[in-house]
Design a protein around this motif. Structure first.
Motif, PDB file in Angstrom:
ATOM      1  N   LYS A 143      43.678  43.947  23.901  1.00  9.23           N
ATOM      2  CA  LYS A 143      44.635  44.413  24.914  1.00  9.23           C
ATOM      3  C   LYS A 143      43.937  44.572  26.264  1.00  9.23           C
ATOM      4  O   LYS A 143      44.519  44.286  27.305  1.00  9.23           O
ATOM      5  N   LYS A 199      43.677  41.189  27.869  1.00 14.66           N
ATOM      6  CA  LYS A 199      44.972  40.745  28.387  1.00 14.66           C
ATOM      7  C   LYS A 199      45.310  41.465  29.689  1.00 14.66           C
ATOM      8  O   LYS A 199      45.822  40.860  30.634  1.00 14.66           O
ATOM      9  N   ALA A 200      45.024  42.767  29.742  1.00 14.27           N
ATOM     10  CA  ALA A 200      45.317  43.537  30.949  1.00 14.27           C
ATOM     11  C   ALA A 200      44.456  43.037  32.114  1.00 14.27           C
ATOM     12  O   ALA A 200      44.942  42.911  33.253  1.00 14.27           O
ATOM     13  N   LYS A 227      45.893  39.755  33.359  1.00 14.27           N
ATOM     14  CA  LYS A 227      47.105  39.954  34.157  1.00 14.27           C
ATOM     15  C   LYS A 227      46.759  40.462  35.551  1.00 14.27           C
ATOM     16  O   LYS A 227      47.345  40.037  36.554  1.00 14.27           O
TER      17      LYS A 227
END
Length: 131
Positions: free
Chosen positions: A114, A117-118, A121
């Motif tokens: 996670k 992914k953050a 982004k």
């Protein structure tokens, strides 16, 4: 080409039916019920001929008389009185193919977490804002 790693090829690994080494063909390692018989390694084709000559099915694996001492290439003076109680098929291995297959194994990338992914982004958002 070698057989399975736990079976060493030596002079004793001759097919007793034909007298040739069991190297580059499919073979069977047989175990006999007679205490003085070590069974032995036999070519699949030779064993099928032996079974056919005794009027048995070619695919029979156990329960037939021991072929030791019955072939043209035998080194024993008389036939074994025992019966076959175990049969272990041996297939030749191609070491080159095994090495190539091991080298071809590609490491799979780790699954993104996670946090990854953050961060991805945020990088995309910063790139979009800068553009």
């Amino acid at each position: 080409i070698k057989f399975c790693s736990h079976i060493e090829m030596s002079e004793s690994q001759r097919c007793d039916l034909c007298g040739e080494l069991t190297t580059e063909t499919q073979a069977n390692l047989l175990a006999c019920t007679y205490k003085n018989c070590e069974g032995g390694m036999y070519h699949q084709e030779c064993l099928e001929k032996f079974l056919k000559s005794n009027r048995l099915e070619k695919n029979r694996k156990t329960g037939f008389k021991c072929p030791r001492g019955c072939g043209k290439g035998t080194k024993y003076p008389e036939p074994c009185p025992g019966r076959i109680d175990k049969s272990h098929p041996i297939y030749p291995r191609n070491e080159e193919k095994v090495k190539k297959r091991q080298q071809a194994v590609v490491e799979q990338p780790a699954k993104p977490t996670k946090a990854d992914k953050a961060a991805e982004k945020a990088a995309k958002a910063a790139a979009a804002a800068a553009a």
